[in-house]
Design an enzyme around this catalytic site. Structure first.
Site, PDB file in Angstrom:
ATOM      1  N   PRO A   2       0.821  -1.215   0.000  1.00 37.27           N
ATOM      2  CA  PRO A   2       0.000   0.000   0.000  1.00 37.27           C
ATOM      3  C   PRO A   2       0.850   1.257   0.000  1.00 37.27           C
ATOM      4  CG  PRO A   2      -0.551  -1.488   1.832  1.00 37.27           C
ATOM      5  CD  PRO A   2       0.717  -1.972   1.223  1.00 37.27           C
ATOM      6  N   GLU A   3       0.693   2.052  -1.023  1.00 39.49           N
ATOM      7  CA  GLU A   3       1.349   3.353  -1.104  1.00 39.49           C
ATOM      8  C   GLU A   3       0.231   4.390  -1.173  1.00 39.49           C
ATOM      9  OE1 GLU A   3       4.444   3.228  -4.148  1.00 39.49           O
ATOM     10  OE2 GLU A   3       4.641   1.067  -3.862  1.00 39.49           O
ATOM     11  N   LYS A  61       1.185   7.814   3.510  1.00 36.86           N
ATOM     12  CA  LYS A  61       0.639   6.481   3.722  1.00 36.86           C
ATOM     13  C   LYS A  61       0.009   6.347   5.104  1.00 36.86           C
ATOM     14  CE  LYS A  61       4.664   4.964   1.102  1.00 36.86           C
ATOM     15  NZ  LYS A  61       5.925   4.217   1.174  1.00 36.86           N
ATOM     16  N   ARG A 126       1.736  -9.584   7.206  1.00 33.45           N
ATOM     17  CA  ARG A 126       3.127  -9.489   7.665  1.00 33.45           C
ATOM     18  C   ARG A 126       3.308  -8.696   8.949  1.00 33.45           C
ATOM     19  NH1 ARG A 126       5.029  -8.281   1.597  1.00 33.45           N
ATOM     20  NH2 ARG A 126       3.430  -9.695   0.874  1.00 33.45           N
ATOM     21  N   ARG A 304      15.450  -4.822  -1.678  1.00 33.31           N
ATOM     22  CA  ARG A 304      14.199  -4.938  -2.424  1.00 33.31           C
ATOM     23  C   ARG A 304      14.543  -4.983  -3.903  1.00 33.31           C
ATOM     24  NH1 ARG A 304      11.819   0.262   0.265  1.00 33.31           N
ATOM     25  NH2 ARG A 304      12.949  -0.732   1.922  1.00 33.31           N
TER      26      ARG A 304
END
Length: 317
Positions: A2-3, A61, A126, A304
Site C-alpha cells: 500500500p502506497e 501512507k 506481515r 528490495r
DNA sequence: CAATAACCCTGGGTGC
DNA sequence: TGCACCCAGGGTTATT
C-alpha cells in the site's frame, strides 16, 4: 504494497461509513497489531470504545481518525486513532456475521450515523501495519494535517478542531505530492542537498511522502532516470519534471483504485485495484520496455527490487 | 546531520 | 503430501 493511491482508496472507502460513527466494541485477535500503541491493548480499548470518529484523514501512507471522546472523559485530550497498513495491511468494511476474512488481526465495531452496525476489520499478513491512539499536535505549517472529505468544515463553515492537527507520531512525515499544501520548492531544495540516489530520496518520507517501491519505479521509468542517479545531480527542470510525473502517476492510480499486485492490497470491500495494467516498470522484468523495446531489468537494491529499462534509464555521471 | 545498515514479521508460492 | 526455503519491503532505530 500500500502506497499513497492504495491508502487513499482505503480512506475514501472508510470515510462515508465511519464519519460520525461511534465505536461500540473492539475484538483483538492479535495484540501485535498494537505494538505502536504504548499503552497496549487494554488502554487502546478503554480510549476508543464509546468515542465518535469525526473524520478519516490521510497524509502520505498514514491514516488517522480524530476522536470525540465521551463527555465523561473528554478533558483536554485531542486524540486520534492512527493506522498504518505497512506492507500488507487492509481495512475491510463488513457487516457483523459476514464470512471471516483470513488474517484478521483486529475488528473494530461501530454504530454508523444512521444506526447501522459495521465492522472495520484490520487484516495484516506481515504485521508491519499497526493501529494506535495518539495525541494530535499542530502541523508545522499551520495548514490542514492531511486530506479528508469536506476539508473539515462544520455546517456553519467553521474549521473543525482537528483540521490543522496531525498525530505526533506522523508529524515528521512531510506532505505528499497530492496535498494542496505540498511545498514543491522545499522538496527541490532538499534534492539539492542529497547525494543519495534519486530513488532512495523518493522513498524518504521526510522529503516527500506517499511513494513506495511501485510508484518510485514507475516515476523513474517515466522520467528516464536511473535509480542511483544522485538526487543533487538533477537539474531543477529535471527534478520538476520528475515531480510532475510523480503527481500524474499517483493521481491516475488513485482514479484506478490503486495497484493490486498480489492478494495483499484490497479496497474496503475486498476488491482489487486496476492500476496494475498501467505499470511500465514495476514487476515487468523480462518484458519489453514500452518506450524502446529493451527488456526491463530487475536489480537487487536496498533489500528490495528495482525495475528499470537499462537503455532509457542510464546512470549519467 | 547525512548516509547506510539492521531489524521487524508471516504465509503464499515453489521446488524437490 | 510434506517440508525447507524464498519472497514481498515501510518505517523505526542503531550505527558509521
Amino acid at each position: 504494497m500500500p502506497e499513497l493511491p492504495e491508502v487513499e482508496t482505503v480512506r475514501a472507502g472508510l470515510a462515508p461509513a465511519l464519519t460520525n460513527a461511534v465505536v461500540t466494541a473492539v475484538d483483538v485477535l492479535d495484540a501485535r497489531s498494537f505494538k505502536r500503541h504504548p499503552g497496549g491493548v487494554e488502554d487502546f480499548k478503554a480510549t476508543i470504545i464509546g468515542s465518535k470518529i469525526l473524520a478519516v484523514v490521510r497524509r502520505g501512507k498514514f491514516l488517522w481518525m480524530p476522536l470525540e471522546l465521551p463527555a465523561n472523559r473528554s478533558g483536554d485530550y485531542k486524540l486520534a486513532m492512527v493506522g498504518h497498513l505497512g506492507m500488507s495491511g487492509q481495512m475491510l468494511l463488513r457487516t457483523p456475521g459476514f464470512a471471516d476474512d483470513k488474517l484478521t488481526r483486529v475488528i473494530i465495531q461501530a454504530r454508523t450515523a444512521d444506526g447501522q452496525i459495521v465492522e472495520m476489520r484490520f487484516v495484516d499478513q506481515r504485521l508491519f501495519g499497526s493501529l494506535a491512539i495518539d495525541e494530535l499536535v499542530p502541523t508545522k505549517d499551520g495548514m490542514p494535517g492531511g486530506y479528508s472529505n469536506g476539508i473539515g468544515e462544520t455546517a456553519t463553515g467553521q474549521s473543525a478542531w482537528w483540521l490543522n492537527l496531525i498525530p505526533a507520531s506522523a508529524a515528521h512525515i512531510t506532505r505528499d505530492p497530492l496535498d494542496v499544501n505540498f511545498d514543491e520548492k522545499a522538496v527541490l531544495t532538499r534534492f539539492k542537498t542529497k547525494n543519495s540516489g534519486i530513488k532512495r530520496v523518493l522513498l524518504d518520507q521526510q522529503t516527500l511522502s506517499g511513494i513506495g517501491n511501485i510508484y518510485a519505479d514507475e516515476s523513474l521509468w517515466r522520467s528516464q532516470l536511473h535509480y542511483d542517479q544522485p538526487a543533487a545531480s538533477l537539474s531543477t527542470a529535471k527534478a520538476k519534471e520528475l515531480l510532475e510525473h510523480v503527481r500524474e502517476i499517483l493521481a491516475k492510480a488513485v482514479t484506478e483504485g490503486g495497484t493490486s499486485f498480489d492478494e495483499q492490497y484490497k479496497n474496503v470491500n475486498g476488491e482489487s485495484g486496476y492500476f496494475a495494467v498501467s505499470l511500465n516498470a514495476y514487476g515487468m522484468t523480462g518484458m519489453p520496455c514500452k518506450r524502446c523495446g529493451t527488456e526491463i531489468k530487475r536489480e537487487n537494491w536496498m533489500n528490495r527490487g528495482s525495475h528499470f529499462c537499462p537503455k532509457c534509464q542510464k546512470l549519467k555521471i
